[in-house]
Design a protein around this motif. Structure first.
Motif, short mmCIF file in Angstrom:
data_model
loop_
_atom_site.label_atom_id
_atom_site.label_comp_id
_atom_site.label_asym_id
_atom_site.label_seq_id
_atom_site.Cartn_x
_atom_site.Cartn_y
_atom_site.Cartn_z
N GLU A 129 0.77 -1.33 -0.02
CA GLU A 129 -0.16 0.17 -0.01
C GLU A 129 0.88 1.34 -0.07
O GLU A 129 0.38 2.24 0.03
CB GLU A 129 -1.00 -0.04 1.12
N HIS A 130 2.07 0.94 -0.04
CA HIS A 130 3.28 2.28 -0.02
C HIS A 130 3.02 3.25 1.30
O HIS A 130 2.91 4.30 0.87
CB HIS A 130 3.23 3.15 -1.51
N LEU A 131 2.94 2.44 2.27
CA LEU A 131 2.74 3.41 3.58
C LEU A 131 4.07 3.92 3.87
O LEU A 131 4.79 3.49 4.95
CB LEU A 131 2.19 2.65 4.62
N ASP A 132 4.95 4.84 2.91
CA ASP A 132 5.90 5.22 2.96
C ASP A 132 6.38 6.13 4.17
O ASP A 132 7.61 6.32 4.49
CB ASP A 132 6.79 5.61 1.63
N GLY A 133 5.32 6.99 4.35
CA GLY A 133 5.36 7.72 5.59
C GLY A 133 5.30 7.03 6.86
O GLY A 133 5.40 7.82 7.80
N GLY A 134 4.86 6.02 6.87
CA GLY A 134 4.95 5.19 8.17
C GLY A 134 3.46 4.94 8.64
O GLY A 134 2.82 5.13 7.88
N PHE A 135 3.16 4.17 9.57
CA PHE A 135 2.08 3.71 9.97
C PHE A 135 1.83 3.56 11.59
O PHE A 135 2.99 3.44 12.09
CB PHE A 135 1.55 2.54 9.14
N GLY B 174 -1.63 7.77 6.44
CA GLY B 174 -1.93 8.65 5.54
C GLY B 174 -2.18 10.06 6.26
O GLY B 174 -2.49 11.10 5.51
N ARG B 175 -2.01 9.90 7.58
CA ARG B 175 -1.80 11.40 8.31
C ARG B 175 -1.01 11.28 9.37
O ARG B 175 -0.56 10.34 9.73
CB ARG B 175 -3.08 11.87 8.88
N ASN B 176 -0.43 12.54 10.02
CA ASN B 176 0.30 12.21 11.11
C ASN B 176 -0.57 12.03 12.23
O ASN B 176 -1.60 12.69 12.47
CB ASN B 176 0.92 13.88 11.13
N MET B 177 -0.02 11.14 13.06
CA MET B 177 -1.01 10.63 14.18
C MET B 177 -0.87 11.45 15.49
O MET B 177 -1.61 11.17 16.20
CB MET B 177 -0.51 9.02 14.49
N GLY B 178 -0.09 12.50 15.39
CA GLY B 178 0.38 13.10 16.47
C GLY B 178 1.12 12.30 17.69
O GLY B 178 1.45 11.23 17.29
N GLU B 179 1.27 13.07 18.95
CA GLU B 179 1.97 12.32 19.99
C GLU B 179 0.97 12.03 21.35
O GLU B 179 1.74 11.50 22.02
CB GLU B 179 2.99 13.30 20.25
N THR B 180 -0.25 11.83 20.76
CA THR B 180 -1.11 11.17 21.88
C THR B 180 -1.27 10.08 21.69
O THR B 180 -1.08 9.40 20.70
CB THR B 180 -2.33 12.05 21.97
#
Ligand code: 5GP
Ligand code: ZN
Length: 113
Positions: free
Chosen positions: A75-81, A105-111
């Motif tokens: 799925e080309h999750l190159d930005g991480g997951f 697909g988005r920044n998950m934040g730090e929470t």
């Protein structure tokens, strides 16, 4: 297992948007996505949760994690997951069949780690 939603999805009795499948594992898109990419990875055989993983069935849990890595590439999750497995009521587990959420697909934040 009778009356288990994800056993029914694994058996093809309830349709799902399939992302990945092998002999032991199925992955499909979450019906109520909480990120642009939200995929559920399940063992086809019923295990109630991470809290029920044992020496006898841990190979299935490992197979799920191998599938996660394959899906991330596919799925080309190159930005991480983020990988989450809710276990029990305090964690908010609503389907009592082991599953891993892949969120991406988005920044998950730090929470919440
Ligand atoms: P839990 O809350 O147990 O960690 O996660 C269960 C997940 O299953 C939820 O994110 C929910 O949206 C998803 N879900 C519930 N019913 C269905 C369904 O029928 N099909 C799909 N694809 N996902 C479902
Ligand atoms: Zn099940």
């Amino acid at each position: 297992m009778e009356n288990c939603l994800f056993c029914k999805i694994a058996a093809g009795e309830i349709p799902s948007s399939k992302v990945y499948e092998d002999d032991r594992v199925l992955a499909f898109r979450d019906i109520a996505p909480q990120a642009p990419v939200h995929i559920l990875v399940i063992p086809k055989r019923h295990i109630p949760s991470v809290g029920a993983v044992t020496e006898e069935n841990s190979g299935l849990a490992a197979a799920c994690l191998e599938a996660v890595a394959r899906i991330a590439a596919q799925e080309h999750l190159d930005g991480g997951f983020r990988l989450i497995s809710n276990c029990g009521p305090d964690a908010g587990q609503t389907v009592p069949h082991l599953h891993f959420h892949i969120l991406a697909g988005r920044n998950m934040g730090e929470t919440l780690v």
